[in-house]
Scaffold this motif. Structure first.
Motif, PDB file in Angstrom:
ATOM      1  N   SER A  96     -34.818 -61.526 -41.083  1.00  0.00           N
ATOM      2  CA  SER A  96     -35.400 -61.301 -42.414  1.00  0.00           C
ATOM      3  C   SER A  96     -35.745 -62.626 -43.083  1.00  0.00           C
ATOM      4  O   SER A  96     -36.825 -62.790 -43.658  1.00  0.00           O
TER       5      SER A  96
ATOM      6  N   THR B 179     -39.817 -55.459 -44.228  1.00  0.00           N
ATOM      7  CA  THR B 179     -39.247 -54.711 -43.103  1.00  0.00           C
ATOM      8  C   THR B 179     -37.865 -54.206 -43.472  1.00  0.00           C
ATOM      9  O   THR B 179     -37.148 -54.866 -44.228  1.00  0.00           O
TER      10      THR B 179
ATOM     11  N   ASN C 297     -39.252 -60.361 -26.484  1.00  0.00           N
ATOM     12  CA  ASN C 297     -40.387 -59.871 -27.268  1.00  0.00           C
ATOM     13  C   ASN C 297     -40.360 -60.660 -28.566  1.00  0.00           C
ATOM     14  O   ASN C 297     -39.620 -60.339 -29.484  1.00  0.00           O
TER      15      ASN C 297
ATOM     16  N   GLU D 145     -36.309 -65.448 -41.656  1.00  0.00           N
ATOM     17  CA  GLU D 145     -37.445 -66.073 -40.969  1.00  0.00           C
ATOM     18  C   GLU D 145     -38.760 -65.394 -41.350  1.00  0.00           C
ATOM     19  O   GLU D 145     -39.798 -66.037 -41.493  1.00  0.00           O
TER      20      GLU D 145
ATOM     21  N   HIS E 270     -28.436 -67.664 -26.838  1.00  0.00           N
ATOM     22  CA  HIS E 270     -28.945 -67.198 -28.135  1.00  0.00           C
ATOM     23  C   HIS E 270     -27.830 -67.006 -29.150  1.00  0.00           C
ATOM     24  O   HIS E 270     -27.876 -67.489 -30.274  1.00  0.00           O
TER      25      HIS E 270
ATOM     26  N   PHE F 258     -34.403 -52.470 -41.457  1.00  0.00           N
ATOM     27  CA  PHE F 258     -33.695 -51.926 -40.297  1.00  0.00           C
ATOM     28  C   PHE F 258     -32.471 -51.174 -40.781  1.00  0.00           C
ATOM     29  O   PHE F 258     -31.821 -51.590 -41.751  1.00  0.00           O
TER      30      PHE F 258
ATOM     31  N   LEU G 200     -43.305 -56.220 -39.667  1.00  0.00           N
ATOM     32  CA  LEU G 200     -43.299 -56.383 -38.199  1.00  0.00           C
ATOM     33  C   LEU G 200     -44.719 -56.396 -37.629  1.00  0.00           C
ATOM     34  O   LEU G 200     -45.501 -55.502 -37.922  1.00  0.00           O
ATOM     35  N   PRO G 201     -45.037 -57.415 -36.828  1.00  0.00           N
ATOM     36  CA  PRO G 201     -46.369 -57.446 -36.199  1.00  0.00           C
ATOM     37  C   PRO G 201     -46.555 -56.235 -35.282  1.00  0.00           C
ATOM     38  O   PRO G 201     -45.590 -55.758 -34.672  1.00  0.00           O
TER      39      PRO G 201
ATOM     40  N   GLY H  56     -32.726 -61.148 -30.038  1.00  0.00           N
ATOM     41  CA  GLY H  56     -31.898 -60.707 -31.163  1.00  0.00           C
ATOM     42  C   GLY H  56     -31.821 -59.198 -31.283  1.00  0.00           C
ATOM     43  O   GLY H  56     -30.730 -58.615 -31.316  1.00  0.00           O
ATOM     44  N   LEU H  57     -32.965 -58.519 -31.340  1.00  0.00           N
ATOM     45  CA  LEU H  57     -32.973 -57.072 -31.551  1.00  0.00           C
ATOM     46  C   LEU H  57     -32.387 -56.319 -30.361  1.00  0.00           C
ATOM     47  O   LEU H  57     -31.730 -55.298 -30.538  1.00  0.00           O
TER      48      LEU H  57
ATOM     49  N   THR I 292     -42.465 -63.448 -31.580  1.00  0.00           N
ATOM     50  CA  THR I 292     -43.682 -64.086 -32.087  1.00  0.00           C
ATOM     51  C   THR I 292     -43.349 -65.510 -32.537  1.00  0.00           C
ATOM     52  O   THR I 292     -44.181 -66.205 -33.085  1.00  0.00           O
ATOM     53  N   LYS I 293     -42.072 -65.884 -32.315  1.00  0.00           N
ATOM     54  CA  LYS I 293     -41.634 -67.183 -32.839  1.00  0.00           C
ATOM     55  C   LYS I 293     -41.695 -68.279 -31.795  1.00  0.00           C
ATOM     56  O   LYS I 293     -41.424 -68.017 -30.610  1.00  0.00           O
TER      57      LYS I 293
ATOM     58  N   GLY J  27     -36.573 -63.822 -28.483  1.00  0.00           N
ATOM     59  CA  GLY J  27     -36.883 -62.390 -28.402  1.00  0.00           C
ATOM     60  C   GLY J  27     -35.724 -61.564 -27.876  1.00  0.00           C
ATOM     61  O   GLY J  27     -35.911 -60.563 -27.208  1.00  0.00           O
TER      62      GLY J  27
HETATM   63  N1  LIG Z   1     -37.383 -58.654 -40.444  1.00  0.00           N
HETATM   64  C1  LIG Z   1     -38.457 -58.904 -39.676  1.00  0.00           C
HETATM   65  N2  LIG Z   1     -39.684 -59.057 -40.248  1.00  0.00           N
HETATM   66  C2  LIG Z   1     -40.760 -59.309 -39.496  1.00  0.00           C
HETATM   67  N3  LIG Z   1     -40.749 -59.420 -38.152  1.00  0.00           N
HETATM   68  C3  LIG Z   1     -39.578 -59.271 -37.543  1.00  0.00           C
HETATM   69  C4  LIG Z   1     -38.355 -59.001 -38.259  1.00  0.00           C
HETATM   70  N4  LIG Z   1     -37.366 -58.883 -37.359  1.00  0.00           N
HETATM   71  C5  LIG Z   1     -37.927 -59.076 -36.158  1.00  0.00           C
HETATM   72  N5  LIG Z   1     -39.215 -59.329 -36.260  1.00  0.00           N
HETATM   73  C6  LIG Z   1     -40.175 -59.551 -35.162  1.00  0.00           C
HETATM   74  O1  LIG Z   1     -39.572 -59.081 -33.974  1.00  0.00           O
HETATM   75  C7  LIG Z   1     -39.528 -60.107 -33.005  1.00  0.00           C
HETATM   76  C8  LIG Z   1     -38.289 -59.938 -32.178  1.00  0.00           C
HETATM   77  O2  LIG Z   1     -37.122 -60.214 -32.894  1.00  0.00           O
HETATM   78  P1  LIG Z   1     -35.838 -60.699 -32.185  1.00  0.00           P
HETATM   79  O3  LIG Z   1     -34.791 -60.921 -33.167  1.00  0.00           O
HETATM   80  O4  LIG Z   1     -35.576 -59.739 -31.092  1.00  0.00           O
HETATM   81  O5  LIG Z   1     -36.283 -62.034 -31.488  1.00  0.00           O
HETATM   82  P2  LIG Z   1     -36.664 -63.403 -32.192  1.00  0.00           P
HETATM   83  O6  LIG Z   1     -36.183 -63.369 -33.592  1.00  0.00           O
HETATM   84  O7  LIG Z   1     -38.117 -63.625 -31.993  1.00  0.00           O
HETATM   85  O8  LIG Z   1     -35.889 -64.427 -31.324  1.00  0.00           O
HETATM   86  P3  LIG Z   1     -34.314 -64.594 -31.292  1.00  0.00           P
HETATM   87  O9  LIG Z   1     -33.999 -64.192 -29.884  1.00  0.00           O
HETATM   88  O10 LIG Z   1     -34.061 -65.993 -31.596  1.00  0.00           O
HETATM   89  O11 LIG Z   1     -33.736 -63.622 -32.240  1.00  0.00           O
HETATM   90  C9  LIG Z   1     -39.599 -61.396 -33.804  1.00  0.00           C
HETATM   91  O12 LIG Z   1     -40.162 -62.442 -33.017  1.00  0.00           O
HETATM   92  C10 LIG Z   1     -40.510 -61.003 -34.936  1.00  0.00           C
HETATM   93  O13 LIG Z   1     -41.827 -61.105 -34.571  1.00  0.00           O
END
Ligand SMILES: Nc1ncnc2c1ncn2[C@@H]1O[C@H](COP(=O)(O)OP(=O)(O)OP(=O)(O)O)[C@@H](O)[C@H]1O
Ligand SMILES: [Mg+2]
Length: 452
Positions: free
Chosen positions: A356, A439, A404, A358, A235, A441, A391-392, A414-415, A406-407, A412
């Protein structure tokens, strides 16, 4: 014959000596013989032999049945020993000796008075009988009886011998019972030891099993951790590798076009620098992830937060395809320097900014705001706010949990990486609730003074 005459008679003295020797022999036999049945049979035999009489029997009292059972004897037909009983009361010679504790002598069974005689006496032609009590530890134990086929006069001396013999039998019985009790105790102790051994073996087996399961668990968790790490590395490396690909593509494009003028050469050099930076960044990311997994300390230095934020934004924006995003920077000039691992904070911010972008992909208004502001005492906050879809709900329940997403192409992670790295730097990250739109953070980082 009076007592003195008897004691002066050499034949009587011989007889006495013989009886005493037989008694002593029996005592030795009983001492060494473990089986009570054999002791009693030998007792009956020796007793009959000493009194020169054909029949002897030992009756044992049975409390439950309240009777006397012939348990040993000599001279009797088969079927008598172990079968014939008499009442433990004064209706029989044995019963009377048992109840009264006094010797009972019947010199002629035909003149038995009130006594009931067993049927087998007639079969054996019994004429005279003498019974004495065998004492026990807790009351009378049984009766020793001698029986004569012809008429027999039982002298006082015979009765003294019989009583003495009955006392030796009583001792032998008590010793045998004590030995049996001891043997039982030894036996149950042996059982306990065997059971304890079995329990110990079973316990060792169970412990071994638990140990095996633990090793298996550790192995599985290691595989799991490795899986997480691999996914996290993939990632994190994705971003610099994509950037490198872009820079190399641009450089190749310039070369294909035939680089001649100095401006183009300069641009080419700039691109190569960027490739080098991104390559170094990829290396740092691998090192940082390794540090996170191994729970090593971060390499924290005094850092100007504005620069980190600016660099992070530039890195994301360079390869961002969406040009309609408006990025706004609100830096508080009073914010002091932070003590952080620069690359790790870049990683956090890049993840947040990418999310953000995305999230705003399909929004009319695409505004990204990066703000620095004083936080809790000793901390400074960086806010990453967007005007995206928000955020969903199902993501909110497991925010910061791995995998976790939705993409379609998201992992899932990154966070989760953001949270791990924030904590590794002495800070934390959370979502600002109740945002009117989009959103937000908040990343809180320690100031140099606090962290020092
Ligand atoms: N700024 C945001 N606005 C809306 N939804 C968000 C935002 N940041 C995170 N999310 C939601 O949280 C989920 C988890 O984010 P995370 O960054 O952990 O994983 P990801 O972006 O799906 O995949 P990746 O591992 O490539 O980052 C996302 O799939 C998205 O649904
Ligand atoms: Mg993400």
């Amino acid at each position: 014959m009076d007592e003195d005459c008897v004691m002066n008679d050499p034949a009587v003295l011989d007889e006495l000596r013989r009886q005493q020797a037989a008694l002593a022999n029996f005592g030795t036999f009983a001492f060494h013989e473990p089986e009570l049945g054999k002791i009693l049979t030998e007792a009956a035999r020796v007793c009959a032999e000493c009194l020169l009489i054909p029949f002897a029997k030992i009756c044992r009292y049975r409390p439950v049945e309240n009777d006397l059972l012939i348990v040993a004897g000599c001279g009797w037909h088969a079927g008598v020993i172990g079968n014939v009983i008499s009442k433990a009361d004064e209706t029989s010679t044995q019963g009377r000796a048992f109840v009264t504790g006094k010797p009972v002598i019947l010199e002629d069974v035909a003149k038995n008075g009130s006594l009931t005689l067993p049927a087998f006496y007639a079969e054996h032609g019994i004429v005279s009988t003498a019974d004495v009590l065998i004492k026990g530890k807790a009351g009378p134990w049984g009766v020793l009886e001698v029986d004569s086929g012809g008429h027999r006069e039982f002298t006082e001396h015979d009765i003294v011998f019989l009583t003495g013999f009955a006392n030796v039998v009583a001792e032998a019985v008590a010793t045998s019972e004590r030995t049996a009790a001891m043997q039982n105790a030894i036996e149950s102790m042996r059982h306990l030891i065997v059971e304890k051994d079995q329990l110990l073996t079973e316990r060792a087996g169970r412990e071994r099993k638990v140990h095996e399961l633990q090793s298996e668990l550790i192995h599985v968790s290691r595989l799991n951790a490795m899986g997480h790490m691999t996914a996290a590395i993939a990632h994190e490396l994705n971003q610099p590798l994509a950037a490198i690909a872009n820079y190399v593509g641009a450089a190749k494009h310039s070369l294909d076009a035939g680089v001649v003028d100095p401006a183009a050469v300069l641009r080419l050099k700039g691109l190569i620098d960027k490739v080098q930076n991104q390559t170094l960044r990829a290396g740092s990311i691998i090192k940082n992830l390794k540090d996170v997994v191994e729970k090593r300390e971060s390499n924290r230095f005094e850092t100007k937060l504005e620069d980190v934020v600016r660099d992070s934004l530039a890195m994301v924006m360079y390869d961002a395809t969406d040009s309609k995003v408006s990025a706004q920077l609100n830096f508080d000039p009073t914010v002091p320097r932070v003590l952080v691992d620069k690359v790790q904070i870049q990683q956090i911010l890049i993840n947040l900014i990418r999310n953000s972008l995305e999230a705003m992909h399909d929004s009319e208004e695409r505004i990204l705001t990066l703000t620095t502001a004083p936080g809790e005492p000793g901390f400074v906050n960086v806010l990453v706010r967007d005007s995206g879809a928000g955020l969903p709900q199902d993501i909110l329940q497991r925010l910061f949990q791995p995998f976790n997403t939705t993409k379609k192409s998201g992992m899932g992670l990154g966070l989760m990486v953001c949270q791990t790295l924030a904590e590794a730097n002495g800070g934390r990250i959370w979502r600002i609730k109740d945002e009117a739109k989009g959103t937000c953070f908040c990343l809180s980082l320690p100031l140099v003074t606090v962290a020092a």
